[in-house]
Design an enzyme around this catalytic site. Sequence first.
Site, PDB file in Angstrom:
ATOM      1  N   GLY A  64       0.828  -1.200   0.000  1.00 20.21           N
ATOM      2  CA  GLY A  64       0.000   0.000   0.000  1.00 20.21           C
ATOM      3  C   GLY A  64       0.863   1.251   0.000  1.00 20.21           C
ATOM      4  O   GLY A  64       2.087   1.178   0.124  1.00 20.21           O
ATOM      5  N   TYR A 101     -16.392   2.624   7.335  1.00 17.30           N
ATOM      6  CA  TYR A 101     -14.929   2.702   7.347  1.00 17.30           C
ATOM      7  C   TYR A 101     -14.449   3.335   8.651  1.00 17.30           C
ATOM      8  O   TYR A 101     -13.596   2.783   9.358  1.00 17.30           O
ATOM      9  CB  TYR A 101     -14.434   3.493   6.143  1.00 17.30           C
ATOM     10  CG  TYR A 101     -12.983   3.895   6.242  1.00 17.30           C
ATOM     11  CD1 TYR A 101     -11.966   2.949   6.135  1.00 17.30           C
ATOM     12  CD2 TYR A 101     -12.617   5.232   6.454  1.00 17.30           C
ATOM     13  CE1 TYR A 101     -10.632   3.317   6.241  1.00 17.30           C
ATOM     14  CE2 TYR A 101     -11.289   5.603   6.551  1.00 17.30           C
ATOM     15  CZ  TYR A 101     -10.299   4.639   6.445  1.00 17.30           C
ATOM     16  OH  TYR A 101      -8.979   5.022   6.557  1.00 17.30           O
ATOM     17  N   LYS A 111     -12.324   1.525  11.796  1.00 17.52           N
ATOM     18  CA  LYS A 111     -11.012   2.018  12.244  1.00 17.52           C
ATOM     19  C   LYS A 111     -11.051   2.391  13.729  1.00 17.52           C
ATOM     20  O   LYS A 111     -10.089   2.125  14.465  1.00 17.52           O
ATOM     21  CB  LYS A 111     -10.579   3.206  11.399  1.00 17.52           C
ATOM     22  CG  LYS A 111     -10.290   2.874   9.943  1.00 17.52           C
ATOM     23  CD  LYS A 111      -9.120   1.908   9.774  1.00 17.52           C
ATOM     24  CE  LYS A 111      -7.781   2.556  10.016  1.00 17.52           C
ATOM     25  NZ  LYS A 111      -6.652   1.623   9.736  1.00 17.52           N
ATOM     26  N   TRP A 138      -6.254  12.304   4.706  1.00 14.49           N
ATOM     27  CA  TRP A 138      -6.132  12.641   3.287  1.00 14.49           C
ATOM     28  C   TRP A 138      -4.760  12.225   2.717  1.00 14.49           C
ATOM     29  O   TRP A 138      -4.067  13.015   2.086  1.00 14.49           O
ATOM     30  CB  TRP A 138      -6.363  14.140   3.080  1.00 14.49           C
ATOM     31  CG  TRP A 138      -7.700  14.653   3.473  1.00 14.49           C
ATOM     32  CD1 TRP A 138      -8.608  14.078   4.318  1.00 14.49           C
ATOM     33  CD2 TRP A 138      -8.293  15.881   3.038  1.00 14.49           C
ATOM     34  NE1 TRP A 138      -9.712  14.872   4.446  1.00 14.49           N
ATOM     35  CE2 TRP A 138      -9.556  15.986   3.676  1.00 14.49           C
ATOM     36  CE3 TRP A 138      -7.874  16.907   2.198  1.00 14.49           C
ATOM     37  CZ2 TRP A 138     -10.409  17.077   3.468  1.00 14.49           C
ATOM     38  CZ3 TRP A 138      -8.721  17.986   2.005  1.00 14.49           C
ATOM     39  CH2 TRP A 138      -9.975  18.071   2.627  1.00 14.49           C
TER      40      TRP A 138
END
Length: 282
Positions: free
Chosen positions: A11, A127, A131, A152
């Site tokens: 990632g 989401y 988290k 972001w």
Amino acid sequence: MKKILVTGAKGQLGLSMQAVSSKFPDFQLVLTDREELDVTDADAVAGFLDSQDIDGVVNCAAYTAVDKAETDEEAAFLLNFQAALLLAEAAQAKGIAFIQVSTDYVFDGRQNRPYTESDDASPQSIYGASKLRGEAAVLGSYPNAIVVRTSWLYSRYGVNFLLRMQELMQEKESLNVVFDQTGTPTYAPDLAEAIFTILSHPAPEGGVYHYSNEGVATWYDFAVAIRELTGAACKVQPITSDQYPTPAQRPAYSVLNKGKIKAAFGLEIPYWKDSLAVCLGK
């Protein structure tokens, strides 16, 4: 030299950890993604930490498809909550460092000042909820663990707003981008360096810390800055969130207060536009 397991190594944050690792020669990264280690398998995780003699774990593995999570709740919680818990429990059992990466989307966005670590979290999306549950599980099982919330995230790697905007600006004459969601773009290599700095600290205090680049922007501001730095001819038009509906609700305001992490680790955090210029080679 300390061996640090980086999960989710393919990632954008995992790749950014690799990209900046030469600046931190005291660490050797052990890189895994789903092919090398199933982070949802407790026995596999514990066995891997033992076999590799790991000194610390940075969990970059996450389910990050914010809108898809609204209809894929089980998968989001499996990776963002259960896997985080298993990794934290294994790290706690060995008494090694553990860093969990989280998100500004744990907040509802109704505040008008930067969020501190002690502000109430109230996620408005699956989401964000997954988290936040992961954060609680990590710190509940391992109080000395560190949770770093960021916002972001972008880089030259993976799937992110910067790369998507660059692609669309080549294809279209104009783009509509929301201007009523406010936060801070964060350059993933900057976050990676902050994580290494935390790992370098002899005895960091466990708990939640906020990290993003400095400054404030809307997604519209971010897009305009990308256009200006790349010289794209595409026009960028501001629109409201209700003109661009998405399955998941985003916080209208999610600027993070970074006073705690700066004081604890002596960090100097770059301004978001400066880091964007670095990313774009300007």
